[in-house]
Design a protein around this motif. Structure first.
Motif, PDB file in Angstrom:
ATOM      1  N   ARG A 228     -11.718  -1.580  23.465  1.00 49.10           N
ATOM      2  CA  ARG A 228     -11.101  -0.595  22.574  1.00 49.10           C
ATOM      3  C   ARG A 228     -10.527  -1.313  21.358  1.00 49.10           C
ATOM      4  O   ARG A 228      -9.915  -2.371  21.481  1.00 49.10           O
ATOM      5  CB  ARG A 228      -9.994   0.154  23.318  1.00 49.10           C
ATOM      6  CG  ARG A 228      -9.251   1.177  22.454  1.00 49.10           C
ATOM      7  CD  ARG A 228      -8.258   1.974  23.279  1.00 49.10           C
ATOM      8  NE  ARG A 228      -7.107   1.186  23.688  1.00 49.10           N
ATOM      9  CZ  ARG A 228      -6.120   1.638  24.457  1.00 49.10           C
ATOM     10  NH1 ARG A 228      -6.179   2.868  24.950  1.00 49.10           N
ATOM     11  NH2 ARG A 228      -5.104   0.872  24.774  1.00 49.10           N
ATOM     12  N   ILE A 229     -10.721  -0.714  20.191  1.00 48.31           N
ATOM     13  CA  ILE A 229     -10.097  -1.202  18.963  1.00 48.31           C
ATOM     14  C   ILE A 229      -9.056  -0.156  18.582  1.00 48.31           C
ATOM     15  O   ILE A 229      -9.394   0.956  18.162  1.00 48.31           O
ATOM     16  CB  ILE A 229     -11.143  -1.413  17.857  1.00 48.31           C
ATOM     17  CG1 ILE A 229     -12.190  -2.435  18.322  1.00 48.31           C
ATOM     18  CG2 ILE A 229     -10.488  -1.875  16.564  1.00 48.31           C
ATOM     19  CD1 ILE A 229     -13.339  -2.635  17.348  1.00 48.31           C
ATOM     20  N   ALA A 230      -7.779  -0.506  18.775  1.00 52.06           N
ATOM     21  CA  ALA A 230      -6.684   0.460  18.669  1.00 52.06           C
ATOM     22  C   ALA A 230      -5.771   0.112  17.502  1.00 52.06           C
ATOM     23  O   ALA A 230      -5.503  -1.064  17.245  1.00 52.06           O
ATOM     24  CB  ALA A 230      -5.871   0.478  19.971  1.00 52.06           C
ATOM     25  N   PRO A 231      -5.253   1.112  16.790  1.00 53.46           N
ATOM     26  CA  PRO A 231      -4.354   0.833  15.669  1.00 53.46           C
ATOM     27  C   PRO A 231      -3.112   0.059  16.107  1.00 53.46           C
ATOM     28  O   PRO A 231      -2.506   0.366  17.142  1.00 53.46           O
ATOM     29  CB  PRO A 231      -3.963   2.229  15.167  1.00 53.46           C
ATOM     30  CG  PRO A 231      -5.049   3.131  15.643  1.00 53.46           C
ATOM     31  CD  PRO A 231      -5.503   2.558  16.950  1.00 53.46           C
ATOM     32  N   ASP A 232      -2.767  -0.953  15.332  1.00 52.99           N
ATOM     33  CA  ASP A 232      -1.488  -1.619  15.529  1.00 52.99           C
ATOM     34  C   ASP A 232      -0.385  -0.608  15.246  1.00 52.99           C
ATOM     35  O   ASP A 232      -0.395   0.052  14.194  1.00 52.99           O
ATOM     36  CB  ASP A 232      -1.379  -2.805  14.569  1.00 52.99           C
ATOM     37  CG  ASP A 232       0.034  -3.340  14.494  1.00 52.99           C
ATOM     38  OD1 ASP A 232       0.477  -4.002  15.442  1.00 52.99           O
ATOM     39  OD2 ASP A 232       0.702  -3.072  13.466  1.00 52.99           O
TER      40      ASP A 232
END
Length: 396
Positions: A228-232
């Protein structure tokens, strides 16, 4: 008690009957759609058969973190360091045109540079690049290539269905569940249809605020994972243009992304969720969301987007000349499952057809600078390091 992570073995995948035959049919339909899109797609160019409309090509860098637990420090994540990267943000539809007609399914395709080792693409093993092609949902609406045959057809024909109002929509739903009348009632595609309905209800937001998943499972060295590429959270909190109203203008996603990146940098976390239970976290069923309570997503890298200007038409041209595929990875990160396996040749043949029709060279870049030119901030840093200019002299 220590968590038990499922070890990868080849038998976690189940070969689908008639896979090769069905895959060939998908490829033929895909190539036909791409060829016809030159005149029918509205742009004068051959379109991708999915994620046709891009919202911008963004310069980035990936920092692989040091000190990761051994289960997570696998493959490329076993070596800490920083890599150049590029991101293509896109809509998930196979069509171009006004955002209001395309839905709110979006994608983040990531290309990381400077990765050692051969990729799984036999025709380009030594590119030194590593791709993710992720979508803004933890599930997908298709489990088998056999079902993808009719689902692909439905999505390519979706505008003609929905242009007929409620009767057309009802026909689309009925054709989805029944496989356009080809499935026995006990085999109707309910799981996939319910996954599609869930995806269709994703609210439209700034693409910087979505999380993006690998869709299917992938190897993570010795283990099985989804990425998963999740917003900081700190970056996400600073976003000004948050909710998106596709009815407000023909173009809404790209202007919002462009404005945010002109004003401030941004960051995502690249996270790995390891499989602990093949029954509840299946490889072959992409309609099932892997429960976080069984195995939380752990951050293995930071994806940083510097403040930048992506507003030029050339940005879109350079973006659409690029190729992204979930199979441009090393063997330790191989995609798993029949749907992911089908994407290998479909993406390759799609890219070949599109580049040929658009008369674009199909070459894999070796750096972000090769695509976008030198980063402006590096030029500024060089100028500062050189000090103030000396006295002017007459030319010789």
């Amino acid at each position: 008690m220590a968590t038990h992570f499922v070890r990868y073995t080849p038998d976690v995948e189940v070969d689908e009957p008639h896979f090769d035959e069905n895959l060939q049919t998908v490829i033929e339909k895909t190539e036909r759609y791409i060829t016809e899109s030159v005149t029918a797609g509205g742009t004068g160019q051959a379109l991708r058969d999915a994620h046709a409309k891009g919202y911008g090509l963004v310069r980035a860098e990936v920092e692989i973190l040091d000190g990761l637990p051994a289960e997570y420090a696998q493959g490329i994540y076993a070596t800490p360091g920083t890599h150049e990267a590029l991101i293509r943000f896109s809509n998930g539809s196979p069509h171009a045109g006004a955002d209001a007609r395309l839905g709110s399914a979006t994608g983040l395709a990531l290309k990381i540079f400077g990765i050692a080792g051969p990729t799984l693409l036999e025709d380009e093993p030594d590119t030194g690049t590593f791709d993710y092609a992720n979508i803004n949902a933890p599930i997908f609406f298709c489990n088998t290539v056999e079902h993808y045959l009719f689902i692909q057809e439905l999505f390519l024909d979706a505008p003609s269905y929905f242009s007929q109002g409620r009767p057309g929509a009802h026909r689309f739903f009925a054709d989805f569940v029944t496989g356009k009348g080809t499935l026995a009632q006990e085999d109707w595609a309910w799981d996939e249809f319910l996954a599609f309905l869930r995806l269709s209800k994703i609210p439209p937001v700034n693409v910087l605020l979505s999380s993006y998943w690998t869709m299917g499972a992938v190897r993570h060295g010795d283990h099985i994972a989804k990425v998963r590429i999740a917003p900081d959270p700190h970056s996400a909190a600073a976003v000004v243009r948050r909710a998106i109203d596709p009815a407000s203008a023909p173009e809404v996603f790209r202007p919002a992304l462009q404005a945010e990146l002109q004003e401030r940098p941004y960051a995502f976390d690249i996270q790995v969720q390891l499989c602990t239970d093949l029954r509840r976290m299946p490889v072959e069923d992409t309609t099932v969301e892997w429960p976080e309570e069984l195995s939380p997503s752990v951050t293995v890298a930071r994806l940083r987007l510097p403040q930048q200007d992506i507003s030029s038409p050339e940005n879109l041209e350079k973006m659409d000349a690029l190729s992204f595929t979930p199979w441009r990875v090393t063997a330790e990160h191989a995609p798993l499952g029949n749907i992911m396996r089908a994407r290998k040749e479909v993406y390759r043949r799609s890219s070949l057809a599109r580049h040929q029709l658009n008369q674009q060279p199909r070459t894999e870049p070796h750096s972000a600078d090769q695509v976008l030119g030198p980063a402006p901030w590096r030029d500024e840093a060089s100028a500062r390091a050189a000090g103030p200019p000396g006295p002017m002299t007459s030319p010789a």
